[in-house]
Motif scaffolding. Structure first.
Motif, mmCIF file in Angstrom:
data_model
loop_
_atom_site.group_PDB
_atom_site.id
_atom_site.type_symbol
_atom_site.label_atom_id
_atom_site.label_comp_id
_atom_site.label_asym_id
_atom_site.label_seq_id
_atom_site.Cartn_x
_atom_site.Cartn_y
_atom_site.Cartn_z
ATOM 1 N N TYR A 59 -3.528 11.125 4.867
ATOM 2 C CA TYR A 59 -4.661 11.851 4.786
ATOM 3 C C TYR A 59 -5.413 11.597 6.122
ATOM 4 N N SER A 60 -5.811 12.598 6.576
ATOM 5 C CA SER A 60 -6.245 12.526 8.191
ATOM 6 C C SER A 60 -7.362 13.639 8.240
ATOM 7 N N VAL A 61 -8.139 13.486 9.732
ATOM 8 C CA VAL A 61 -8.972 14.578 9.842
ATOM 9 C C VAL A 61 -8.862 15.016 11.240
ATOM 10 N N ASP A 62 -8.830 16.274 11.766
ATOM 11 C CA ASP A 62 -8.856 16.965 12.990
ATOM 12 C C ASP A 62 -8.143 18.338 12.756
ATOM 13 N N GLY A 63 -6.868 18.411 12.581
ATOM 14 C CA GLY A 63 -6.210 19.782 12.634
ATOM 15 C C GLY A 63 -5.680 19.852 13.894
ATOM 16 N N PHE A 120 0.716 -1.074 0.006
ATOM 17 C CA PHE A 120 0.011 0.127 0.113
ATOM 18 C C PHE A 120 0.989 1.219 0.056
ATOM 19 N N ASN A 121 0.359 2.413 -0.454
ATOM 20 C CA ASN A 121 0.958 3.466 -0.567
ATOM 21 C C ASN A 121 0.402 4.701 -0.034
ATOM 22 N N THR A 122 -0.843 4.628 0.628
ATOM 23 C CA THR A 122 -1.638 5.774 1.108
ATOM 24 C C THR A 122 -2.237 5.258 2.480
ATOM 25 N N LEU A 123 -2.519 6.218 3.378
ATOM 26 C CA LEU A 123 -3.339 6.192 4.423
ATOM 27 C C LEU A 123 -4.164 6.986 4.450
ATOM 28 N N MET A 124 -5.653 6.697 4.958
ATOM 29 C CA MET A 124 -6.710 7.619 5.430
ATOM 30 C C MET A 124 -6.965 7.204 6.687
ATOM 31 N N SER A 125 -6.694 8.290 7.456
ATOM 32 C CA SER A 125 -7.283 8.073 8.895
ATOM 33 C C SER A 125 -8.402 8.813 9.333
ATOM 34 N N LEU A 126 -8.951 8.255 10.367
ATOM 35 C CA LEU A 126 -10.259 8.961 10.700
ATOM 36 C C LEU A 126 -10.112 10.018 11.524
ATOM 37 N N ASN A 127 -8.829 10.319 12.283
ATOM 38 C CA ASN A 127 -8.312 11.059 13.047
ATOM 39 C C ASN A 127 -6.952 11.416 13.187
ATOM 40 N N ASP A 128 -6.505 12.357 13.921
ATOM 41 C CA ASP A 128 -5.115 12.670 14.103
ATOM 42 C C ASP A 128 -4.383 11.767 15.007
ATOM 43 N N PRO A 129 -5.057 11.438 16.216
ATOM 44 C CA PRO A 129 -4.512 10.646 17.159
ATOM 45 C C PRO A 129 -3.972 9.056 16.374
ATOM 46 N N ALA A 130 -5.121 8.708 15.823
ATOM 47 C CA ALA A 130 -4.850 7.406 15.100
ATOM 48 C C ALA A 130 -3.582 7.567 14.005
ATOM 49 N N THR A 131 -3.630 8.572 13.308
ATOM 50 C CA THR A 131 -2.427 9.070 12.609
ATOM 51 C C THR A 131 -1.178 8.945 13.048
ATOM 52 N N LEU A 132 -1.045 9.654 14.183
ATOM 53 C CA LEU A 132 0.239 9.632 15.023
ATOM 54 C C LEU A 132 0.634 8.238 15.119
ATOM 55 N N GLY A 133 -0.384 7.339 15.627
ATOM 56 C CA GLY A 133 0.117 5.831 15.873
ATOM 57 C C GLY A 133 0.471 5.128 14.598
ATOM 58 N N ALA A 134 -0.289 5.423 13.616
ATOM 59 C CA ALA A 134 0.277 5.004 12.425
ATOM 60 C C ALA A 134 1.705 5.300 11.845
ATOM 61 N N LEU A 135 1.920 6.665 12.091
ATOM 62 C CA LEU A 135 3.101 7.172 11.839
ATOM 63 C C LEU A 135 4.341 6.451 12.961
ATOM 64 N N ALA A 136 3.974 6.047 13.763
ATOM 65 C CA ALA A 136 4.956 5.580 14.644
ATOM 66 C C ALA A 136 5.513 4.191 14.244
ATOM 67 N N ALA A 137 4.238 3.582 13.859
ATOM 68 C CA ALA A 137 4.486 1.989 13.118
ATOM 69 C C ALA A 137 5.338 2.225 11.808
ATOM 70 N N PHE A 138 5.051 3.318 11.088
ATOM 71 C CA PHE A 138 5.811 3.259 9.739
ATOM 72 C C PHE A 138 7.285 3.807 10.144
ATOM 73 N N GLU A 139 7.590 4.621 11.051
ATOM 74 C CA GLU A 139 8.934 4.932 11.537
ATOM 75 C C GLU A 139 9.576 3.789 11.914
ATOM 76 N N GLU A 140 8.945 2.772 12.666
ATOM 77 C CA GLU A 140 9.470 1.568 13.415
ATOM 78 C C GLU A 140 9.976 0.733 12.153
ATOM 79 N N ARG A 141 9.325 0.665 10.903
ATOM 80 C CA ARG A 141 9.674 0.037 9.752
ATOM 81 C C ARG A 141 10.346 0.902 8.811
ATOM 82 N N HIS A 142 10.818 2.050 9.300
ATOM 83 C CA HIS A 142 11.631 2.849 8.468
ATOM 84 C C HIS A 142 10.833 3.134 6.824
#
Length: 282
Positions: free
Chosen positions: A211-215, A182-204
């Motif tokens: 794409y996210s919702v909140d601001g 996959f090459n794209t993330l659509m996240s329901l909100n910013d806290p979930a996006t932060l969690g996904a980012l941490a998982a992505f960083e772990e795998r480099h």
């Protein structure tokens, strides 16, 4: 006034509640706040407790929009002459609610999808969802409705994470282990996006368009530093809180309020992030 949110570990709800408290001080009111920590049964208990403590108005952000006991608690409030305001995410049955105040959540999903289609000629998309929150359901539905019929944009995976950072990280880690491209993330909100980012960083992983919702201030700051965050459909918790308090005053004085108030969302993109206030909410 009583307030109960699905969780106060989300800065979005803290911001709403802080603004409501600020308005209450100005108008010599008292706010009693409860945190059910994502437990619908605990939220029902809290609603009953707040009513017993004599609140005039109840502002509720429901843990589960479909939960019958929460809906019954709204009927209990009405029977005890307590006015009710649902904020941020609606109930599926709002017959006992005086007013519901939400962002245009469907449009938030549409904005993310349209910007994705503008930025990317194709996408294999991973979705992070919160199926119990009807606002989150509307965001994902707005996104998926917009890409429907466009064969170059495909959903390849989806996970329910309750909009929580730690759960989003865990669910993203599980998905990554499946080795589905996959090459794209659509996240329901910013806290979930932060969690996904941490998982992505772990795998480099540094190539996922997000794409996210909140601001939130946290994600806006990251967006200003990282080009992978393409679009944030921004809500305004301050506007939401001010509208909720205004409705509370009207209801307290037996004045009419609209059954539903929908607050517009705006798109923060890589093209306008430098014009945004990064340290606060709108």
């Amino acid at each position: 006034m009583g307030t109960t949110y699905m969780t106060l570990n989300n800065n979005f709800y803290k911001t709403i509640n802080d603004e409501i408290k600020k308005q209450a001080v100005i108008h010599q009111g008292v706010v009693l706040t409860r945190d059910p920590a994502l437990s619908a049964s605990r939220q029902v208990t809290q609603i009953h407790e707040l009513i017993e403590e004599g609140v005039n108005v109840l502002i509720i952000n429901p843990v589960d929009g479909h939960n019958k006991k929460i809906q019954q608690a709204m009927a209990y409030a009405k029977n005890h002459d307590v006015h009710t305001i649902v904020i941020d995410t609606p109930l599926s049955d709002s017959r006992y609610v005086d007013t519901t105040i939400v962002s245009n959540n469907y449009q938030a999903g549409v904005l993310c999808a349209k910007n994705m289609m503008k930025n990317q000629s194709s996408a294999k998309i991973f979705l992070l969802e919160h199926k119990q929150a009807l606002s989150a359901v509307d965001r994902i539905r707005g996104f998926t409705d917009t890409i429907k019929g466009h064969k170059h944009y495909r959903i390849v995976g989806r996970r329910n994470c309750l909009g929580q950072t730690d759960l989003a990280m865990a669910e993203t880690q599980k998905f990554l282990k499946k080795k589905i491209a996959f090459n794209t993330l659509m996240s329901l909100n910013d806290p979930a996006t932060l969690g996904a980012l941490a998982a992505f960083e772990e795998r480099h992983l540094q190539h996922i368009a997000i794409y996210s919702v909140d601001g939130s201030p946290e994600l806006k700051k990251i967006m200003s530093d990282m080009s992978v965050i393409q679009t944030i459909a921004a809500q305004s918790p301050l506007t939401m809180a001010k509208r909720a308090f205004a409705c509370a005053l009207q209801l307290y004085h037996h004045q009419h309020v609209k059954a539903e108030i929908v607050i517009p969302v705006t798109a923060i993109t890589q093209h306008n992030i430098n014009n945004q206030e990064l340290t606060g909410w709108s």
